[in-house]
Design a protein around this motif. Structure first.
Motif, mmCIF file in Angstrom:
data_model
loop_
_atom_site.group_PDB
_atom_site.id
_atom_site.type_symbol
_atom_site.label_atom_id
_atom_site.label_comp_id
_atom_site.label_asym_id
_atom_site.label_seq_id
_atom_site.Cartn_x
_atom_site.Cartn_y
_atom_site.Cartn_z
ATOM 1 N N MET A 1 -6.548 -2.035 11.740
ATOM 2 C CA MET A 1 -7.674 -1.346 11.116
ATOM 3 C C MET A 1 -7.486 0.169 11.163
ATOM 4 S SD MET A 1 -10.323 -2.256 9.539
ATOM 5 C CE MET A 1 -11.757 -1.434 8.884
ATOM 6 N N ILE A 2 -7.013 0.672 12.284
ATOM 7 C CA ILE A 2 -6.762 2.117 12.385
ATOM 8 C C ILE A 2 -5.725 2.539 11.348
ATOM 9 C CG2 ILE A 2 -5.760 3.921 13.858
ATOM 10 C CD1 ILE A 2 -7.048 2.326 16.262
ATOM 11 N N ALA A 3 -4.617 1.810 11.291
ATOM 12 C CA ALA A 3 -3.565 2.139 10.327
ATOM 13 C C ALA A 3 -4.056 1.957 8.889
ATOM 14 C CB ALA A 3 -2.327 1.276 10.582
ATOM 15 N N SER A 4 -4.830 0.901 8.648
ATOM 16 C CA SER A 4 -5.330 0.634 7.295
ATOM 17 C C SER A 4 -6.277 1.718 6.809
ATOM 18 C CB SER A 4 -6.039 -0.725 7.252
ATOM 19 O OG SER A 4 -5.127 -1.756 7.538
ATOM 20 N N LEU A 5 -7.148 2.188 7.704
ATOM 21 C CA LEU A 5 -8.050 3.277 7.308
ATOM 22 C C LEU A 5 -7.258 4.532 6.954
ATOM 23 C CD1 LEU A 5 -11.076 2.909 9.755
ATOM 24 C CD2 LEU A 5 -11.023 2.440 7.295
ATOM 25 N N ALA A 6 -6.219 4.820 7.728
ATOM 26 C CA ALA A 6 -5.385 5.991 7.421
ATOM 27 C C ALA A 6 -4.660 5.799 6.088
ATOM 28 C CB ALA A 6 -4.381 6.234 8.548
ATOM 29 N N ASP B 1 -5.567 3.918 3.512
ATOM 30 C CA ASP B 1 -6.542 4.048 2.425
ATOM 31 C C ASP B 1 -6.996 5.496 2.249
ATOM 32 O OD1 ASP B 1 -6.494 1.363 1.819
ATOM 33 O OD2 ASP B 1 -8.449 0.909 2.700
ATOM 34 N N HIS B 2 -7.295 6.162 3.345
ATOM 35 C CA HIS B 2 -7.831 7.528 3.274
ATOM 36 C C HIS B 2 -6.834 8.495 2.632
ATOM 37 C CE1 HIS B 2 -10.469 10.842 4.346
ATOM 38 N NE2 HIS B 2 -9.396 11.499 4.753
ATOM 39 N N PHE B 3 -5.575 8.340 2.971
ATOM 40 C CA PHE B 3 -4.556 9.248 2.453
ATOM 41 C C PHE B 3 -3.788 8.665 1.257
ATOM 42 C CE2 PHE B 3 -5.115 10.575 6.910
ATOM 43 C CZ PHE B 3 -5.516 11.888 6.680
ATOM 44 N N ALA B 4 -4.237 7.495 0.766
ATOM 45 C CA ALA B 4 -3.610 6.836 -0.391
ATOM 46 C C ALA B 4 -2.101 6.683 -0.195
ATOM 47 C CB ALA B 4 -3.931 7.589 -1.683
ATOM 48 N N LEU B 5 -1.721 6.187 0.966
ATOM 49 C CA LEU B 5 -0.307 6.006 1.284
ATOM 50 C C LEU B 5 0.209 4.683 0.734
ATOM 51 C CD1 LEU B 5 -0.449 7.131 5.043
ATOM 52 C CD2 LEU B 5 0.195 8.508 3.039
ATOM 53 N N MET B 6 1.498 4.588 0.576
ATOM 54 C CA MET B 6 2.210 3.355 0.243
ATOM 55 C C MET B 6 1.713 2.696 -1.048
ATOM 56 S SD MET B 6 2.761 1.859 4.057
ATOM 57 C CE MET B 6 4.360 1.120 3.697
ATOM 58 N N GLY B 7 1.274 3.496 -1.990
ATOM 59 C CA GLY B 7 0.859 2.985 -3.282
ATOM 60 C C GLY B 7 -0.564 2.438 -3.334
ATOM 61 N N PHE B 8 -1.320 2.550 -2.257
ATOM 62 C CA PHE B 8 -2.708 2.076 -2.256
ATOM 63 C C PHE B 8 -3.615 3.119 -2.898
ATOM 64 C CE2 PHE B 8 -0.951 -0.682 0.956
ATOM 65 C CZ PHE B 8 -1.639 -1.878 0.759
ATOM 66 N N ALA B 9 -4.717 2.645 -3.464
ATOM 67 C CA ALA B 9 -5.707 3.545 -4.052
ATOM 68 C C ALA B 9 -6.404 4.340 -2.949
ATOM 69 C CB ALA B 9 -6.740 2.727 -4.833
ATOM 70 N N HIS B 10 -6.870 5.514 -3.303
ATOM 71 C CA HIS B 10 -7.587 6.364 -2.349
ATOM 72 C C HIS B 10 -8.973 5.786 -2.088
ATOM 73 C CE1 HIS B 10 -9.998 10.088 -1.349
ATOM 74 N NE2 HIS B 10 -9.139 9.973 -0.359
ATOM 75 N N PRO C 1 -11.611 6.838 0.737
ATOM 76 C CA PRO C 1 -11.835 7.714 1.888
ATOM 77 C C PRO C 1 -12.582 7.020 3.021
ATOM 78 C CG PRO C 1 -13.004 8.519 -0.062
ATOM 79 C CD PRO C 1 -12.293 7.281 -0.462
ATOM 80 N N VAL C 2 -12.278 7.463 4.243
ATOM 81 C CA VAL C 2 -13.009 6.975 5.403
ATOM 82 C C VAL C 2 -14.428 7.533 5.286
ATOM 83 C CG1 VAL C 2 -13.215 7.051 7.916
ATOM 84 C CG2 VAL C 2 -10.959 6.837 6.859
ATOM 85 N N ASN C 3 -15.398 6.638 5.394
ATOM 86 C CA ASN C 3 -16.794 7.065 5.406
ATOM 87 C C ASN C 3 -17.448 6.474 6.649
ATOM 88 O OD1 ASN C 3 -17.408 4.356 4.802
ATOM 89 N ND2 ASN C 3 -17.434 4.780 2.592
ATOM 90 N N PHE D 1 -15.890 3.638 9.184
ATOM 91 C CA PHE D 1 -15.675 4.044 10.571
ATOM 92 C C PHE D 1 -16.487 3.155 11.516
ATOM 93 C CE2 PHE D 1 -16.288 6.613 14.381
ATOM 94 C CZ PHE D 1 -14.974 6.931 14.669
ATOM 95 N N ALA D 2 -17.696 2.788 11.119
ATOM 96 C CA ALA D 2 -18.525 1.894 11.939
ATOM 97 C C ALA D 2 -17.848 0.530 12.089
ATOM 98 C CB ALA D 2 -19.911 1.732 11.331
ATOM 99 N N GLY D 3 -17.237 0.036 11.017
ATOM 100 C CA GLY D 3 -16.496 -1.223 11.110
ATOM 101 C C GLY D 3 -15.385 -1.139 12.140
ATOM 102 N N LEU D 4 -14.652 -0.035 12.144
ATOM 103 C CA LEU D 4 -13.608 0.180 13.140
ATOM 104 C C LEU D 4 -14.217 0.250 14.540
ATOM 105 C CD1 LEU D 4 -10.736 0.851 14.089
ATOM 106 C CD2 LEU D 4 -11.225 3.251 13.518
#
Length: 169
Positions: free
Chosen positions: A109-114, A116-125, A127-129, A133-136
């Motif tokens: 979850m920590i890595a996934s939020l990062a 998604d937030h930074f749109a890494l590895m071809g994933f859509a942006h 942002p952490v909201n 963050f509450a889910g994490l």
């Protein structure tokens, strides 16, 4: 929404097999004498199982040239698999299935939020909201509670005996 619900159910089912994988590979590592042998065998079984599926689907042989033109990080999937399988082999028997899996989920979850937030590895942006963050935070709270519960009621010797339930060496 109905399509995404079926995707969520499929992901839940895929996740449900992970603790069984960790347990099976941990026992295999003990029986083979070293966790890395179990990692090797596990990946070999994966190969033996996927090849007939690929043949059944009549998948064409891919062009290696196209993959070589991709970004460097496309090659880390196999390495990540080895890291995960080996960690499961070494840590799941020590932590227990629940503690190991909740720690894995927290790390994912920590890595996934990062990602998604930074749109890494071809994933859509995405942002952490506060809700994400509450889910994490709930997952991390689950990790803490699971660890606390394990400390209150530690495993007994019969709980960790590799020959229980009729398994014989």
């Amino acid at each position: 929404m109905p399509g995404s619900f079926s995707f969520l159910v499929a992901a839940l089912l895929a996740g449900a097999v992970v603790p069984f994988q960790a347990g099976a590979n941990a026992m295999l590592g003990r029986l083979l004498g070293h966790p890395l042998w179990a990692t090797f065998v596990s990946l070999g079984v994966s190969l033996v199982l996927i090849v007939p599926v690929m043949i059944a689907f009549r998948l064409p042989v891919p062009s290696a040239g196209m993959a070589l033109k991709g970004p460097w990080w496309i090659w880390i999937g196999g390495a990540a698999g080895v890291v995960y399988i080996t960690a499961a082999l070494l840590l799941a028997p020590k932590l227990g299935a629940a503690s190991f899996i909740v720690a894995v989920i927290a790390g994912q979850m920590i890595a996934s939020l990062a990602i998604d937030h930074f749109a890494l590895m071809g994933f859509a942006h995405r942002p952490v909201n506060i809700a994400r963050f509450a889910g994490l935070a709930f997952i991390i709270a689950g990790l803490v509670v699971t660890q606390w519960a394990s400390a209150v009621a530690p495993a007994t010797q019969s709980d960790t005996n590799p020959t229980q339930n009729g398994d014989q060496k």
